[in-house]
Write an enzyme that holds these catalytic residues in place. Structure first.
Site, short mmCIF file in Angstrom:
data_model
loop_
_atom_site.label_atom_id
_atom_site.label_comp_id
_atom_site.label_asym_id
_atom_site.label_seq_id
_atom_site.Cartn_x
_atom_site.Cartn_y
_atom_site.Cartn_z
N ASP A 1 0.85 -1.19 0.00
CA ASP A 1 0.00 0.00 0.00
C ASP A 1 0.88 1.24 0.00
OD1 ASP A 1 -3.22 0.40 0.72
OD2 ASP A 1 -1.97 2.15 1.16
N ASN B 1 -24.26 -5.07 -6.98
CA ASN B 1 -24.40 -3.80 -6.27
C ASN B 1 -25.54 -2.94 -6.82
OD1 ASN B 1 -22.38 -4.38 -4.51
ND2 ASN B 1 -20.87 -3.02 -5.38
N THR C 1 -11.34 1.90 -7.54
CA THR C 1 -11.64 2.50 -8.85
C THR C 1 -12.76 3.51 -8.64
OG1 THR C 1 -13.07 0.58 -9.29
CG2 THR C 1 -10.87 0.58 -10.29
N ARG D 1 -28.94 -4.14 -5.55
CA ARG D 1 -29.21 -3.72 -4.18
C ARG D 1 -29.52 -2.22 -4.13
NH1 ARG D 1 -24.65 -4.29 -0.84
NH2 ARG D 1 -26.03 -4.10 0.96
N LYS E 1 -21.59 4.51 -6.67
CA LYS E 1 -20.51 4.65 -7.65
C LYS E 1 -20.60 3.58 -8.74
CE LYS E 1 -16.77 2.63 -6.90
NZ LYS E 1 -16.10 1.34 -7.24
N ARG F 1 -17.21 -9.46 -3.12
CA ARG F 1 -18.62 -9.13 -2.85
C ARG F 1 -18.89 -9.07 -1.35
NH1 ARG F 1 -22.19 -13.27 -5.92
NH2 ARG F 1 -20.60 -14.75 -5.23
N LYS G 1 -20.30 -8.49 -10.61
CA LYS G 1 -20.09 -7.63 -9.45
C LYS G 1 -20.95 -6.37 -9.55
CE LYS G 1 -18.66 -5.37 -5.94
NZ LYS G 1 -17.28 -5.01 -5.62
N LYS H 1 -23.13 3.65 6.81
CA LYS H 1 -23.96 2.54 7.26
C LYS H 1 -23.65 2.26 8.72
CE LYS H 1 -22.63 -1.66 6.64
NZ LYS H 1 -22.33 -2.99 6.09
N CYS I 1 -19.45 1.93 -2.81
CA CYS I 1 -19.69 0.98 -3.90
C CYS I 1 -21.02 1.18 -4.60
CB CYS I 1 -19.59 -0.45 -3.38
SG CYS I 1 -17.96 -0.91 -2.77
N GLY J 1 -26.02 4.64 0.08
CA GLY J 1 -24.81 5.26 -0.46
C GLY J 1 -23.61 4.39 -0.19
#
Length: 432
Positions: free
Chosen positions: A48, A228, A102, A231, A281, A171, A224, A334, A278, A275
């Site tokens: 990282d 998302n 991303t 949902r 976006k 996921r 993927k 969340k 993921c 929101g």
């Protein structure tokens, strides 16, 4: 030894847990993945660019709030099987996971900067005879049209022949990453059969009973996104139901509970903010690639409008919000999280600030916010903006603060819980 035979030998190396695994990107996706593989018996190198994060991990401190991951990290660091660094310095790496973000720009286009940096990092080692696994969320065709050409150009190697590659999207749910890495079915989109075979063994090495699903690389990218977006759209529909319920003068949360009860064909979520890094976006990755209006675009507009809708409700009830003492409980996107990325609660606070109200914010998982005692010192309005369990436990303290209005975005309580205040849920008529 030919390149093809070295790829075959990599399978045995993985089965025997003699393979070294590298994870590029130690965020909420990469760090739990690295820790799980280390605790499964592999030598793991985590990469990282954030030096503060690297130091935190070296000291067995999870850089974000995740209690199960913290326990797992204690084991993986103490065992010495997980090591972290800013750069790949070890040539003896067999499997490389790419787990960088991303993000979407303000215009909704994809920001590939982290991805390009990660590919440069991969190219700093010899990937001949190795496996590259793409774990990041990718717009469709990114692997075939961007990643593979970049790797082949910079290495002079042929994907699928000289090195293996598979798209294996994550996921996981924040807070349940460790559990779900072990147990969720794994989607594998290898570029060819050998890539699928090697990637399969990688995931079976952490759980021999893990279910494996094979599909094309583009299919894996879309799976993927579809997950998302599905949902996100369902949450948007629940929020639209809430707004309709307001118009018809009923409690939308109660209506949804009744509609769902013992009826298998109906599973409507409870209304609330939708929101995070993921869901909203990822919707733009597909919606922005079409010239026609889509359900995805409508869902995004609806979910993004809920904070404004709530502020308008507050004005309708309380009048001008200028100079009013307004307490916001929760700004993470969340419950049980400290993640502020794309949080509707943050957007709510920003909108409230434009009204001239005196805004006080408390979130038990965000260090820079005020204490609960401070924000409950004579508030006129209390907004429960994030469904943290700590707020359920704080019911008596909220009650004792005696605000004129309690606005509950998540329907955590009922009017009888606060006899001295007007209580209102999102999805409940403001005229009652």
């Amino acid at each position: 030894m030919t390149i093809e035979s070295s790829l075959d030998l990599l399978i045995d190396k993985i089965k025997n847990k003699n393979a070294t695994i590298c994870v590029i990107g130690l965020g909420r996706v990469g760090l739990p993945l690295a820790s799980v593989f280390a605790n499964s018996g592999f030598r793991v190198l985590g990469i990282d660019v954030n030096e503060k994060k690297i130091e935190s991990i070296k000291n067995s401190i999870c850089p974000f709030y995740d209690l199960p991951l913290q326990e797992d990290l204690n084991k993986s660091i103490t065992s010495g099987r997980l090591n972290v660094s800013k750069n790949i310095s070890d040539e003896d790496i067999d499997v490389v996971f790419l787990t960088v973000g991303t993000p979407a720009s303000m215009e909704g286009s994809v920001d590939y900067s982290q991805l390009y940096s990660a590919i440069d990092e991969i190219n700093s080692i010899n990937i001949s005879g190795k496996l590259v696994i793409l774990r990041s969320t990718l717009p469709p065709k990114t692997t075939e049209e961007i990643i593979i050409p970049m790797l082949e150009k910079k290495t002079n190697l042929k994907c699928g022949k000289d090195f293996a590659l598979a798209v294996c999207p994550e996921r996981i749910l924040e807070g349940k990453a460790i559990e779900e890495i072990y147990n969720l079915p794994e989607i594998i989109g290898g570029v060819n059969e050998i890539s699928n075979k090697i990637a399969k063994e990688v995931f079976l090495a952490i759980n021999s009973k893990k279910e494996i699903l094979f599909i094309s690389p583009t299919g894996a990218e879309l799976a993927k996104l579809f997950t998302n977006i599905y949902r996100y759209n369902i949450f948007a529909l629940a929020n639209e139901f809430a707004v309709w319920s307001e118009l018809y003068g009923v409690d939308g949360t109660e209506v949804i509970k009744v509609a769902n009860h013992n009826y298998d064909r109906c599973n409507i979520p409870i209304p609330g903010f939708a929101g995070g890094p993921c869901l909203s976006k990822d919707s733009t990755f597909l919606a922005n690639n079409t010239a026609f209006a889509s359900i995805v675009s409508a869902a995004w507009k609806l979910n993004e409008s809920i904070p404004t809708h709530i502020v308008n409700n507050l004005k309708e009830i309380m009048g001008n919000l200028f100079d009013k003492q307004i307490t916001v409980l929760g700004i993470a996107f969340k419950g049980g999280s400290d993640d502020l990325r794309n949080s509707p609660s943050v957007k709510l606070v920003d909108i409230l600030k434009t009204t001239g109200g005196k805004i006080h914010v408390h979130d038990p998982h965000i260090k820079d916010t005020q204490t609960l005692e401070e924000v409950l010192d004579s508030p006129e309005i209390v907004i429960i903006a994030t469904n943290h369990k700590e707020f359920r436990d704080a019911k008596e303290k909220i009650k004792q603060s005696k605000p004129k209005l309690i606005y509950d975005v998540w329907g955590l309580f009922e009017q009888q819980d606060f006899p001295d205040s007007k209580y209102l849920k999102f999805g409940q008529s403001i005229k009652n």
